[in-house]
Structures are given as structure tokens and as C-alpha cells.
Design a protein around this motif. Sequence first.
Motif, PDB file in Angstrom:
ATOM      1  N   ILE A 115       0.843  -1.207   0.000  1.00  0.00           N
ATOM      2  CA  ILE A 115       0.000   0.000   0.000  1.00  0.00           C
ATOM      3  C   ILE A 115       0.874   1.252   0.000  1.00  0.00           C
ATOM      4  O   ILE A 115       0.647   2.191  -0.774  1.00  0.00           O
ATOM      5  CB  ILE A 115      -0.941   0.000   1.221  1.00  0.00           C
ATOM      6  CG1 ILE A 115      -1.968  -1.135   1.091  1.00  0.00           C
ATOM      7  CG2 ILE A 115      -1.648   1.343   1.352  1.00  0.00           C
ATOM      8  CD1 ILE A 115      -2.813  -1.344   2.328  1.00  0.00           C
ATOM      9  N   ALA A 116       1.900   1.284   0.868  1.00  0.00           N
ATOM     10  CA  ALA A 116       2.796   2.444   0.947  1.00  0.00           C
ATOM     11  C   ALA A 116       3.547   2.639  -0.364  1.00  0.00           C
ATOM     12  O   ALA A 116       3.705   3.769  -0.842  1.00  0.00           O
ATOM     13  CB  ALA A 116       3.779   2.259   2.104  1.00  0.00           C
ATOM     14  N   TRP A 117       4.004   1.550  -0.957  1.00  0.00           N
ATOM     15  CA  TRP A 117       4.755   1.609  -2.220  1.00  0.00           C
ATOM     16  C   TRP A 117       3.879   2.160  -3.343  1.00  0.00           C
ATOM     17  O   TRP A 117       4.306   3.004  -4.130  1.00  0.00           O
ATOM     18  CB  TRP A 117       5.236   0.202  -2.553  1.00  0.00           C
ATOM     19  CG  TRP A 117       5.955   0.051  -3.861  1.00  0.00           C
ATOM     20  CD1 TRP A 117       7.246   0.385  -4.130  1.00  0.00           C
ATOM     21  CD2 TRP A 117       5.421  -0.506  -5.065  1.00  0.00           C
ATOM     22  NE1 TRP A 117       7.552   0.072  -5.436  1.00  0.00           N
ATOM     23  CE2 TRP A 117       6.452  -0.481  -6.031  1.00  0.00           C
ATOM     24  CE3 TRP A 117       4.177  -1.031  -5.419  1.00  0.00           C
ATOM     25  CZ2 TRP A 117       6.268  -0.949  -7.324  1.00  0.00           C
ATOM     26  CZ3 TRP A 117       3.997  -1.509  -6.716  1.00  0.00           C
ATOM     27  CH2 TRP A 117       5.035  -1.460  -7.646  1.00  0.00           C
ATOM     28  N   THR A 118       2.629   1.698  -3.392  1.00  0.00           N
ATOM     29  CA  THR A 118       1.706   2.155  -4.430  1.00  0.00           C
ATOM     30  C   THR A 118       1.405   3.646  -4.281  1.00  0.00           C
ATOM     31  O   THR A 118       1.410   4.398  -5.260  1.00  0.00           O
ATOM     32  CB  THR A 118       0.401   1.354  -4.376  1.00  0.00           C
ATOM     33  OG1 THR A 118       0.691  -0.042  -4.537  1.00  0.00           O
ATOM     34  CG2 THR A 118      -0.551   1.783  -5.473  1.00  0.00           C
ATOM     35  N   LYS A 119       1.137   4.080  -3.061  1.00  0.00           N
ATOM     36  CA  LYS A 119       0.852   5.497  -2.804  1.00  0.00           C
ATOM     37  C   LYS A 119       2.051   6.365  -3.183  1.00  0.00           C
ATOM     38  O   LYS A 119       1.895   7.450  -3.761  1.00  0.00           O
ATOM     39  CB  LYS A 119       0.494   5.706  -1.336  1.00  0.00           C
ATOM     40  CG  LYS A 119      -0.879   5.171  -0.946  1.00  0.00           C
ATOM     41  CD  LYS A 119      -1.167   5.440   0.521  1.00  0.00           C
ATOM     42  CE  LYS A 119      -2.568   4.969   0.900  1.00  0.00           C
ATOM     43  NZ  LYS A 119      -2.849   5.206   2.346  1.00  0.00           N
ATOM     44  N   GLN A 120       3.240   5.885  -2.850  1.00  0.00           N
ATOM     45  CA  GLN A 120       4.458   6.619  -3.152  1.00  0.00           C
ATOM     46  C   GLN A 120       4.625   6.807  -4.660  1.00  0.00           C
ATOM     47  O   GLN A 120       4.927   7.906  -5.144  1.00  0.00           O
ATOM     48  CB  GLN A 120       5.635   5.827  -2.588  1.00  0.00           C
ATOM     49  CG  GLN A 120       6.894   6.611  -2.334  1.00  0.00           C
ATOM     50  CD  GLN A 120       7.908   5.730  -1.637  1.00  0.00           C
ATOM     51  OE1 GLN A 120       8.490   4.852  -2.263  1.00  0.00           O
ATOM     52  NE2 GLN A 120       8.099   5.939  -0.347  1.00  0.00           N
ATOM     53  N   GLU A 122       2.283   6.735  -6.967  1.00  0.00           N
ATOM     54  CA  GLU A 122       1.233   7.599  -7.496  1.00  0.00           C
ATOM     55  C   GLU A 122       1.499   9.072  -7.187  1.00  0.00           C
ATOM     56  O   GLU A 122       1.240   9.954  -8.018  1.00  0.00           O
ATOM     57  CB  GLU A 122      -0.128   7.168  -6.938  1.00  0.00           C
ATOM     58  CG  GLU A 122      -0.637   5.858  -7.523  1.00  0.00           C
ATOM     59  CD  GLU A 122      -0.715   5.908  -9.037  1.00  0.00           C
ATOM     60  OE1 GLU A 122      -1.332   6.844  -9.584  1.00  0.00           O
ATOM     61  OE2 GLU A 122      -0.127   5.032  -9.697  1.00  0.00           O
ATOM     62  N   LEU A 123       2.009   9.358  -5.989  1.00  0.00           N
ATOM     63  CA  LEU A 123       2.310  10.737  -5.625  1.00  0.00           C
ATOM     64  C   LEU A 123       3.416  11.318  -6.505  1.00  0.00           C
ATOM     65  O   LEU A 123       3.322  12.452  -6.984  1.00  0.00           O
ATOM     66  CB  LEU A 123       2.718  10.829  -4.154  1.00  0.00           C
ATOM     67  CG  LEU A 123       1.588  10.791  -3.126  1.00  0.00           C
ATOM     68  CD1 LEU A 123       2.160  10.741  -1.714  1.00  0.00           C
ATOM     69  CD2 LEU A 123       0.674  12.006  -3.264  1.00  0.00           C
ATOM     70  N   LYS A 124       4.450  10.533  -6.727  1.00  0.00           N
ATOM     71  CA  LYS A 124       5.563  11.006  -7.552  1.00  0.00           C
ATOM     72  C   LYS A 124       5.111  11.223  -8.988  1.00  0.00           C
ATOM     73  O   LYS A 124       5.480  12.210  -9.636  1.00  0.00           O
ATOM     74  CB  LYS A 124       6.717  10.003  -7.500  1.00  0.00           C
ATOM     75  CG  LYS A 124       7.417   9.971  -6.145  1.00  0.00           C
ATOM     76  CD  LYS A 124       8.498   8.910  -6.095  1.00  0.00           C
ATOM     77  CE  LYS A 124       9.188   8.898  -4.741  1.00  0.00           C
ATOM     78  NZ  LYS A 124      10.218   7.848  -4.640  1.00  0.00           N
ATOM     79  N   ARG A 125       4.312  10.303  -9.494  1.00  0.00           N
ATOM     80  CA  ARG A 125       3.805  10.460 -10.859  1.00  0.00           C
ATOM     81  C   ARG A 125       2.863  11.656 -10.929  1.00  0.00           C
ATOM     82  O   ARG A 125       2.903  12.457 -11.875  1.00  0.00           O
ATOM     83  CB  ARG A 125       3.058   9.199 -11.297  1.00  0.00           C
ATOM     84  CG  ARG A 125       2.587   9.247 -12.748  1.00  0.00           C
ATOM     85  CD  ARG A 125       1.873   7.973 -13.136  1.00  0.00           C
ATOM     86  NE  ARG A 125       0.554   7.891 -12.545  1.00  0.00           N
ATOM     87  CZ  ARG A 125      -0.546   8.413 -13.101  1.00  0.00           C
ATOM     88  NH1 ARG A 125      -0.472   9.068 -14.242  1.00  0.00           N
ATOM     89  NH2 ARG A 125      -1.715   8.286 -12.520  1.00  0.00           N
ATOM     90  N   GLY A 126       2.004  11.800  -9.912  1.00  0.00           N
ATOM     91  CA  GLY A 126       1.059  12.914  -9.883  1.00  0.00           C
ATOM     92  C   GLY A 126       1.759  14.260  -9.867  1.00  0.00           C
ATOM     93  O   GLY A 126       1.334  15.193 -10.557  1.00  0.00           O
ATOM     94  N   PHE A 127       2.846  14.367  -9.091  1.00  0.00           N
ATOM     95  CA  PHE A 127       3.587  15.624  -9.052  1.00  0.00           C
ATOM     96  C   PHE A 127       4.192  15.946 -10.411  1.00  0.00           C
ATOM     97  O   PHE A 127       4.131  17.088 -10.883  1.00  0.00           O
ATOM     98  CB  PHE A 127       4.684  15.576  -7.992  1.00  0.00           C
ATOM     99  CG  PHE A 127       5.607  16.765  -8.054  1.00  0.00           C
ATOM    100  CD1 PHE A 127       5.143  18.037  -7.784  1.00  0.00           C
ATOM    101  CD2 PHE A 127       6.935  16.606  -8.414  1.00  0.00           C
ATOM    102  CE1 PHE A 127       5.979  19.145  -7.863  1.00  0.00           C
ATOM    103  CE2 PHE A 127       7.777  17.699  -8.500  1.00  0.00           C
ATOM    104  CZ  PHE A 127       7.306  18.967  -8.219  1.00  0.00           C
ATOM    105  N   ALA A 128       4.786  14.952 -11.053  1.00  0.00           N
ATOM    106  CA  ALA A 128       5.402  15.181 -12.363  1.00  0.00           C
ATOM    107  C   ALA A 128       4.364  15.627 -13.390  1.00  0.00           C
ATOM    108  O   ALA A 128       4.594  16.556 -14.170  1.00  0.00           O
ATOM    109  CB  ALA A 128       6.112  13.916 -12.835  1.00  0.00           C
ATOM    110  N   VAL A 129       3.208  14.969 -13.382  1.00  0.00           N
ATOM    111  CA  VAL A 129       2.140  15.328 -14.325  1.00  0.00           C
ATOM    112  C   VAL A 129       1.681  16.767 -14.080  1.00  0.00           C
ATOM    113  O   VAL A 129       1.553  17.568 -15.018  1.00  0.00           O
ATOM    114  CB  VAL A 129       0.952  14.357 -14.196  1.00  0.00           C
ATOM    115  CG1 VAL A 129      -0.259  14.871 -14.969  1.00  0.00           C
ATOM    116  CG2 VAL A 129       1.341  12.969 -14.699  1.00  0.00           C
TER     117      VAL A 129
END
Length: 222
Positions: A115-120, A122-129
Motif C-alpha cells: 500500500i505504501a509503495w503504491t501510494k508513493q 502515485e504521488l511522484k507520478r502525480g507531481f510530475a504530471v
Amino acid sequence: KVREKDDADYDAVSGAINKLSKANYAKLSGEVMTLLAKRDGLFRLRVTTLLFDRSIRQPFFAPMLADLYRDLVKATPEASGDLSIQLQMVDVLYDTGNVTMIPSTEDPTYKDAVIAWTKQKELKRGFAVYLGELYSRGLVPQETMATYVSGILDELQETVKIPKSPVREEHVDALVRFVFAVASKVDIRAQVRALLALPRAETPNLTMKSRFSLEDSTKKFV
């Protein structure tokens, strides 16, 4: 203060952002501007921080939310300073430098780690987008974007070459996701192609999945 409850105006802004769509954009964005106009700078900061966070956590809506931030800056120029602060604090707010490793399935922490790995990720991808969307609207200065991208590419170039390990492979994968997310907004084709041209024996942490993503990123810029 940013997440403080019991504020009807803040709740109204949050609700408007949640309901935002192309069809109702003019109406709801107008309501947000009206609420901002009657409140102080702290309220504005709370709203822009909410908008920034929502955009990173829901990258599918990043283009529309970037439009809202652009219009907010037009109506209240001080908001550009809020964005500068938020960009500077990304690493602190979202712990982007942390790398979560997934243990074996027999490990009692396995599910929590996934769960932590998935959230991490998604957050990094979301910031880049979102960063790419802000940049394309002129909200992130050229020099700031160049610094971000140059730093990521330099780190990528260095990390792919050091001795192989699961943590380093995962870190490379996160850097590649950033590159892929901004590739349609920033011309990084030459740097990426130079990286891909390195012999595979010299890039032990560049997995085939990351290599394919880098190859695809060179086709995105228009």
C-alpha cells in the motif's frame, strides 16, 4: 491551518474543486474567486495548498486544476508566491526521497508495504504530471523547470550506472516516471537518447520496463 475544519468558505471551495468539470468550470471557478476575494492571504494560501495537493493526488484532473490555478493567479497575483513555496516543499510534504521496498509475501508487513509503495509511486507520478501542466500554462518559470528536469536527468544518469540493487532499481523507476510525465511538455529527447545509447552492461539499474518507458518518452514531445 491548511487542513483546519469548521470554515464554511473553505468547505465551499473544497466542494467546488471536487465537482469541477468542463461543463461547470466557469460557474464554479467564479464561486471560488468570489470567496477568495472576501478573505485574507492565509485563506488564499490554504486554498492554493488544497488545490496543489488535490492536483497531485488526482493527476487525471491535473489539466483542469492547473487551469484553475492559472486563473487564480490572474485574479490574485500573490498566489504565484504560494506556488513557489509549494514547489520548494514538495520533498518535505510528500517525502518524495523515501523509497519503500516490498518484503516477501510471508513477511507480516507485506500488505502495508505494498500500500505504501503504491501510494508513493502515485504521488511522484502525480507531481510530475501536475508540474508539466503548470509549466505549459506559464506558472512555472523556464529556469525552474529546467532545474527540475536537469536534476532528475543527472540523477538518473548517475543512478543507472552504480552497482545493482532493488532499492536503486526502484529509484530509477521513479525517476523514469517523472521523465515520462514531463516529456510531452519539455524537449528532453537528446538527453534521454544519450542515456539509452549507453551499453546495457554500464546501466545495471535500468530495467527493461524503465528502458521501454524512456524510449516511449522520446515520442511524446510535439
